[in-house]
Design a protein around this motif. Structure first.
Motif, mmCIF file in Angstrom:
data_model
loop_
_atom_site.group_PDB
_atom_site.id
_atom_site.type_symbol
_atom_site.label_atom_id
_atom_site.label_comp_id
_atom_site.label_asym_id
_atom_site.label_seq_id
_atom_site.Cartn_x
_atom_site.Cartn_y
_atom_site.Cartn_z
ATOM 1 N N PHE A 92 0.829 -1.203 0.000
ATOM 2 C CA PHE A 92 0.000 0.000 0.000
ATOM 3 C C PHE A 92 0.864 1.254 0.000
ATOM 4 C CE2 PHE A 92 -2.825 3.061 2.342
ATOM 5 C CZ PHE A 92 -3.750 3.203 1.322
ATOM 6 N N LYS A 93 1.814 1.285 0.898
ATOM 7 C CA LYS A 93 2.650 2.470 1.031
ATOM 8 C C LYS A 93 3.479 2.728 -0.224
ATOM 9 C CE LYS A 93 5.961 4.649 4.178
ATOM 10 N NZ LYS A 93 6.484 4.645 5.568
ATOM 11 N N GLU A 94 4.107 1.666 -0.706
ATOM 12 C CA GLU A 94 4.975 1.813 -1.871
ATOM 13 C C GLU A 94 4.159 2.208 -3.113
ATOM 14 O OE1 GLU A 94 8.250 -0.893 -4.384
ATOM 15 O OE2 GLU A 94 6.765 -1.847 -3.065
ATOM 16 N N GLY A 95 3.022 1.534 -3.299
ATOM 17 C CA GLY A 95 2.191 1.788 -4.477
ATOM 18 C C GLY A 95 1.612 3.196 -4.482
ATOM 19 N N LEU A 96 1.152 3.627 -3.334
ATOM 20 C CA LEU A 96 0.541 4.950 -3.263
ATOM 21 C C LEU A 96 1.591 6.036 -3.487
ATOM 22 C CD1 LEU A 96 -2.317 5.707 -2.971
ATOM 23 C CD2 LEU A 96 -2.059 5.886 -0.507
ATOM 24 N N TRP A 97 2.747 5.814 -2.927
ATOM 25 C CA TRP A 97 3.833 6.790 -3.107
ATOM 26 C C TRP A 97 4.245 6.882 -4.575
ATOM 27 C CZ3 TRP A 97 5.746 11.013 -1.615
ATOM 28 C CH2 TRP A 97 7.053 11.409 -1.928
ATOM 29 N N LEU A 98 4.278 5.736 -5.249
ATOM 30 C CA LEU A 98 4.607 5.757 -6.674
ATOM 31 C C LEU A 98 3.539 6.532 -7.451
ATOM 32 C CD1 LEU A 98 6.400 4.906 -9.018
ATOM 33 C CD2 LEU A 98 5.076 2.782 -9.180
ATOM 34 N N GLN A 99 2.281 6.343 -7.070
ATOM 35 C CA GLN A 99 1.199 7.104 -7.706
ATOM 36 C C GLN A 99 1.416 8.602 -7.547
ATOM 37 O OE1 GLN A 99 -1.689 6.487 -9.495
ATOM 38 N NE2 GLN A 99 -0.762 4.479 -9.853
ATOM 39 N N TRP A 100 1.735 9.013 -6.340
ATOM 40 C CA TRP A 100 1.987 10.448 -6.108
ATOM 41 C C TRP A 100 3.146 10.933 -6.959
ATOM 42 C CZ3 TRP A 100 1.134 13.475 -1.002
ATOM 43 C CH2 TRP A 100 -0.142 13.184 -0.475
ATOM 44 N N LYS A 101 4.206 10.165 -6.993
ATOM 45 C CA LYS A 101 5.375 10.584 -7.762
ATOM 46 C C LYS A 101 5.064 10.638 -9.254
ATOM 47 C CE LYS A 101 8.644 7.893 -6.341
ATOM 48 N NZ LYS A 101 9.969 7.229 -6.220
ATOM 49 N N ASN A 102 4.382 9.615 -9.753
ATOM 50 C CA ASN A 102 4.033 9.594 -11.174
ATOM 51 C C ASN A 102 3.136 10.765 -11.550
ATOM 52 O OD1 ASN A 102 5.553 7.360 -11.711
ATOM 53 N ND2 ASN A 102 3.829 5.914 -11.825
ATOM 54 N N ARG A 103 2.168 11.022 -10.683
ATOM 55 C CA ARG A 103 1.258 12.124 -10.971
ATOM 56 C C ARG A 103 1.978 13.463 -10.948
ATOM 57 N NH1 ARG A 103 -4.579 10.223 -9.588
ATOM 58 N NH2 ARG A 103 -4.208 8.006 -9.842
ATOM 59 N N LEU A 104 2.876 13.626 -9.990
ATOM 60 C CA LEU A 104 3.647 14.874 -9.966
ATOM 61 C C LEU A 104 4.480 14.991 -11.238
ATOM 62 C CD1 LEU A 104 4.402 17.417 -8.421
ATOM 63 C CD2 LEU A 104 6.345 16.183 -7.462
ATOM 64 N N LYS A 105 5.040 13.876 -11.664
ATOM 65 C CA LYS A 105 5.834 13.877 -12.897
ATOM 66 C C LYS A 105 4.990 14.348 -14.079
ATOM 67 C CE LYS A 105 8.473 10.727 -15.904
ATOM 68 N NZ LYS A 105 9.322 11.816 -16.428
ATOM 69 N N PHE A 106 3.787 13.820 -14.164
ATOM 70 C CA PHE A 106 2.903 14.232 -15.255
ATOM 71 C C PHE A 106 2.653 15.743 -15.210
ATOM 72 C CE2 PHE A 106 -1.393 15.191 -16.831
ATOM 73 C CZ PHE A 106 -1.274 14.756 -18.140
ATOM 74 N N ILE A 107 2.387 16.234 -14.016
ATOM 75 C CA ILE A 107 2.068 17.656 -13.867
ATOM 76 C C ILE A 107 3.265 18.540 -14.190
ATOM 77 C CG2 ILE A 107 1.565 19.385 -12.086
ATOM 78 C CD1 ILE A 107 -0.258 16.842 -10.997
ATOM 79 N N ILE A 108 4.462 18.066 -13.833
ATOM 80 C CA ILE A 108 5.676 18.829 -14.126
ATOM 81 C C ILE A 108 6.005 18.749 -15.616
ATOM 82 C CG2 ILE A 108 8.156 19.038 -13.658
ATOM 83 C CD1 ILE A 108 6.665 19.666 -11.177
ATOM 84 N N ASP A 109 5.878 17.541 -16.179
ATOM 85 C CA ASP A 109 6.256 17.356 -17.584
ATOM 86 C C ASP A 109 5.226 17.918 -18.557
ATOM 87 O OD1 ASP A 109 8.457 16.091 -16.636
ATOM 88 O OD2 ASP A 109 7.918 14.062 -17.282
ATOM 89 N N TYR A 110 3.966 17.884 -18.167
ATOM 90 C CA TYR A 110 2.904 18.350 -19.066
ATOM 91 C C TYR A 110 1.981 19.350 -18.361
ATOM 92 C CZ TYR A 110 4.173 13.944 -21.454
ATOM 93 O OH TYR A 110 4.835 12.908 -22.061
ATOM 94 N N PRO A 111 2.527 20.463 -17.923
ATOM 95 C CA PRO A 111 1.689 21.382 -17.151
ATOM 96 C C PRO A 111 0.494 21.909 -17.954
ATOM 97 C CG PRO A 111 3.768 22.412 -17.729
ATOM 98 C CD PRO A 111 3.887 20.977 -18.117
ATOM 99 N N THR A 112 0.719 22.147 -19.244
ATOM 100 C CA THR A 112 -0.385 22.659 -20.061
ATOM 101 C C THR A 112 -1.474 21.605 -20.206
ATOM 102 O OG1 THR A 112 1.163 24.050 -21.278
ATOM 103 C CG2 THR A 112 -1.001 23.710 -22.263
ATOM 104 N N HIS A 113 -1.068 20.359 -20.446
ATOM 105 C CA HIS A 113 -2.042 19.278 -20.538
ATOM 106 C C HIS A 113 -2.864 19.196 -19.250
ATOM 107 C CE1 HIS A 113 -0.286 16.808 -24.046
ATOM 108 N NE2 HIS A 113 0.311 17.987 -24.047
#
Lengths: 206, 206
Positions: free
Chosen positions: A91-112
């Motif tokens: 649970f902890k590892e998976g949720l943290w990866l979700q947060w990191k991935n989502r932040l990555k998306f927001i940083i890499d594709y802010p306009t999207h």
DNA sequence: AATATAAATGAATATTCATTCATTTATAGA
DNA sequence: TCTATAAATGAATGAATATTCATTTATATT
């Protein structure tokens, strides 16, 4: 152009992919900067360095353009978010990866991301559930496993989602726009995200 | 019309307050249902049972109308949210009252809420910080007191906010629109809200 | 009842909009 | 080099847009 092209050998001018790309990108930028009514087809054509009529070669009309953009964003989002993710993770590892991935998306594709935010609840979009199904499947299985292993208490999916991701997206909003609330310059670093994450996790303790 | 009216005794036709109210209400409804570009001054006039020119007696222009509506909503929101609230309250009690008050606002003024959601980060709005200052003051004092009394750990205000209210607003979004995600009919009752609240609180335990 | 005042109006204006269409242009294959 | 094809275009169209303006209407006071 079809699968028998090589037999019937049609001769045709090929589409310039740069043109379509320019149209897509400029459209998103204009919408994010000026809102949906700030997007006129003529202004878009000019910004993309293209004739207004050209837009209608690639998109049936304004609504179709909007829907294609939205679908493109959701596709990218799903891909980035599920990278390296497995429902079998703890649970902890998976949720943290979700947060990191989502932040990555927001940083890499802010306009999207901002574009998606504007239209997520819009009546102008044909929300075709189909596209996000793999995503939902993954998340459902993930929560199911976590409960089975006793890593989190069983709760309504909406409550789970709201604590786990509502918290995250609120941080993202501070990072992206809400300069006027609170401090004027909140930057969401991985460190701050981790602090919030550790606190948020406690809510699920049994 | 001014404070010396009774002396100079002007004779004038008085404004019909129902007209202004109708314009305001219909405008919000139209924007919420069709988005900002779905609001044309002529359609609004028709819906409000008024001549297009009449709108310009009450509002300088389209942008002014939008801003006035937005300010009106923020004023009501602040009033409802701060009802019975005091920064001296215990952390648990105060936060729970905030959740209840906010839910009340959303239930009592759903159109206002959705309207506000659409424009909270819009460049079309002149965000005049001034209006929400009393609100911010209250919240700041509230958190300060809670930390002093050892009822919560000290954290960045954005992290505090995101856990305490990000969670709440995510629940509200499920309640209001996101019928396609998760279950199709999530109703945010006080009971469910309390469950989420108790979990969320654990995040702040020292 | 007469009057002065501002509310309220419907029609008009000038602009901007999405979309179409008759032509022109580029190019893959003959 | 020539030709067929679809890409690409600029100008045109008609509908819709925000705003204005010359009139008309309602009413509080005289």
């Amino acid at each position: 152009m079809n699968e028998y092209s090589f037999i019937f050998a049609p001769a045709m001018r090929i589409k310039d992919e740069n043109k379509e790309k320019a149209i897509r990108e400029k459209a998103m930028e204009m919408i994010v900067q000026e809102g949906f009514d700030g997007l006129s087809m003529q202004k878009l054509a000019q910004a993309a360095g293209v004739s207004p009529a050209t837009i209608y070669i690639y998109f049936k009309n304004r609504a179709d353009l909007l829907n294609q953009l939205f679908n493109e964003v959701e596709e990218t989002f799903t891909k980035v978010t599920l990278a390296d993710f497995s429902p079998e993770m703890s649970f902890k590892e998976g949720l943290w990866l979700q947060w990191k991935n989502r932040l990555k998306f927001i940083i890499d594709y802010p306009t999207h991301y901002r574009f998606h935010e504007q239209f997520r609840n819009s009546p102008l979009i044909n929300h075709s559930d189909i596209k996000i199904t793999p995503f939902k499947e993954n998340m459902k299985a993930f929560v199911h496993n976590a409960v089975k292993r006793g890593e989190m208490q069983k709760v309504d999916p909406e409550i789970y989602w709201s604590i786990a991701f509502g918290t995250f997206y609120s941080l993202v909003r501070f990072h992206l726009h809400e300069k006027s609330m609170m401090n004027n310059d909140f930057k969401l670093t991985e460190h701050k995200m981790r602090l919030a994450f550790e606190m948020m996790l406690k809510a699920f303790k049994i």
